[in-house]
Enzyme design. Sequence first.
Site, PDB file in Angstrom:
ATOM      1  N   ASN A  13     -11.637  65.113  62.854  1.00 45.27           N
ATOM      2  CA  ASN A  13     -11.011  63.843  63.264  1.00 45.27           C
ATOM      3  C   ASN A  13      -9.508  63.881  63.005  1.00 45.27           C
ATOM      4  OD1 ASN A  13     -12.878  61.632  64.332  1.00 45.27           O
ATOM      5  ND2 ASN A  13     -14.077  62.524  62.673  1.00 45.27           N
ATOM      6  N   ARG A  90     -15.063  59.898  49.014  1.00 42.02           N
ATOM      7  CA  ARG A  90     -15.052  59.043  47.827  1.00 42.02           C
ATOM      8  C   ARG A  90     -14.968  57.584  48.244  1.00 42.02           C
ATOM      9  NH1 ARG A  90     -13.793  61.988  43.261  1.00 42.02           N
ATOM     10  NH2 ARG A  90     -13.136  60.133  42.166  1.00 42.02           N
ATOM     11  N   HIS A 108     -17.080  55.962  61.153  1.00 42.79           N
ATOM     12  CA  HIS A 108     -18.441  56.182  60.667  1.00 42.79           C
ATOM     13  C   HIS A 108     -19.334  56.584  61.843  1.00 42.79           C
ATOM     14  CE1 HIS A 108     -21.855  55.803  58.020  1.00 42.79           C
ATOM     15  NE2 HIS A 108     -22.483  55.167  58.998  1.00 42.79           N
TER      16      HIS A 108
END
Length: 199
Positions: A13, A90, A108
């Site tokens: 990405n 994280r 996502h």
Amino acid sequence: MKIAVFASGRGSNLQAIIDASARGDIPTKIDLVISDNRDARALKRADKARVDNIFVNPEAFSSNGKYEEKLIEILKEYEIDLIALAGYMRILSSSFIKEYRNQIINIHPSLLPAFKGLNAQKRALEYGVKYSGCTVHFVNKGVDAGPIIEQAVVRVNDNDSVEDLSQRILKEEHRIYPEVIKGLVGGKYIIRDRKVIRN
Ligand code: GRF
């Protein structure tokens, strides 16, 4: 607008955003890449594209709070206005999120609010959904729960492996993430409660 990308791994990405910026599709460049993983391919991609990149080792800090303070120190130094999480593994604390309120976005690999969390593609397949996809959203303190900016839909085929579906979704990720960043740079979105509206 100054942009930082946080990435822990492969960095495809990140690459899509770098490429979009090099093509002139995004009217700005990536100023900084931060990783929590020394071996992240994302760091090599940043190097290759001559984007400043920093590995900040979470293990070198006595607490997550101290680690995040360091991140904030670096982000301030670079005068970053937008943080794009791209495979950053994280979870940011609520105080970090407060510091950069409405300035952190994430991608996502599912149609949120379905399949939040890890292994979204595998769980979508196992659940038997016929369509899945990807979502770009603002980050709030719930995991994968912030206001949705953009989504893309992908058909799930009967014989898809996790890899097949992930690849098909990834292709859409690489399309919509740079698009959203372009929109944000251009001031195209406003947040109204939970909704993100195109200006
Ligand atoms: C992507 O599937 C993204 O949706 C998820 O983590 C993966 C990162 O891939 N958050 P890459 O590192 O950008 O190749």
